[in-house]
Design a protein around this motif. Sequence first.
Motif, mmCIF file in Angstrom:
data_model
loop_
_atom_site.group_PDB
_atom_site.id
_atom_site.type_symbol
_atom_site.label_atom_id
_atom_site.label_comp_id
_atom_site.label_asym_id
_atom_site.label_seq_id
_atom_site.Cartn_x
_atom_site.Cartn_y
_atom_site.Cartn_z
ATOM 1 N N CYS A 102 50.677 14.081 77.509
ATOM 2 C CA CYS A 102 52.142 14.190 77.390
ATOM 3 C C CYS A 102 52.557 14.234 75.929
ATOM 4 C CB CYS A 102 52.816 13.036 78.117
ATOM 5 S SG CYS A 102 52.697 13.167 79.910
ATOM 6 N N CYS A 150 50.930 9.241 77.373
ATOM 7 C CA CYS A 150 49.506 9.525 77.382
ATOM 8 C C CYS A 150 49.231 10.696 76.427
ATOM 9 C CB CYS A 150 49.013 9.836 78.796
ATOM 10 S SG CYS A 150 49.541 11.419 79.445
ATOM 11 N N ALA A 193 56.073 9.263 80.593
ATOM 12 C CA ALA A 193 56.428 10.641 80.931
ATOM 13 C C ALA A 193 55.865 11.038 82.292
ATOM 14 C CB ALA A 193 55.936 11.582 79.837
ATOM 15 N N CYS A 194 54.549 10.874 82.503
ATOM 16 C CA CYS A 194 53.944 11.373 83.742
ATOM 17 C C CYS A 194 53.521 10.259 84.692
ATOM 18 C CB CYS A 194 52.750 12.272 83.427
ATOM 19 S SG CYS A 194 51.317 11.393 82.782
ATOM 20 N N CYS A 225 52.017 5.661 81.211
ATOM 21 C CA CYS A 225 52.699 6.753 80.519
ATOM 22 C C CYS A 225 54.128 6.851 81.035
ATOM 23 C CB CYS A 225 51.961 8.068 80.739
ATOM 24 S SG CYS A 225 52.808 9.463 79.948
HETATM 25 ZN ZN LIG Z 1 51.573 11.353 80.562
#
Ligand SMILES: [Zn+2]
Length: 145
Positions: A136, A133, A95-96, A93
């Motif tokens: 997110c 993911c 983002a995270c 992912c």
């Molecule tokens: Zn994520």
Amino acid sequence: MTIATAPEAIRASGLRVTESRSAVYAALRARPHASADEVYAAVAERMPQTSRQSVYNALNDFADAGLARRIEPAGRPMLFELRVGDNHHHLVCTACGRVEDVDCAVGHTPCLHPSDDHGFEVASAEVTYWGRCAACAASAARAAS
Ligand SMILES: [Zn+2]
Ligand SMILES: [Zn+2]
């Protein structure tokens, strides 16, 4: 399927069993795709006297002995996992940073066959799928509405 204990697994890979190696193995089993720093933090919770260097050394010994696999998503810290030898791939992912395992989609190591191998004898292939993911993507959708 029985799961070997940490000392059994370490011994089976030909490495000497030490307390810190056993702790590192256990930490990695509990946290697949952990960075060396995450493994160190987990080990230090139980064994505060453990040095960061000894954790790094144990991880590198595991990787060199084939007990652990290094994965190196571009621009991320190197991650370690105990799932070795099956040429599986990863979803990461953006983002995270969450990482998930992905089995090869069509049987035996399909990614061993590049469209042009330039004469290489290809031994292995690693695929990283980048994206967001589900969690997110959902929170981005909430923020947008
Ligand atoms: Zn994520
Ligand atoms: Zn994995």
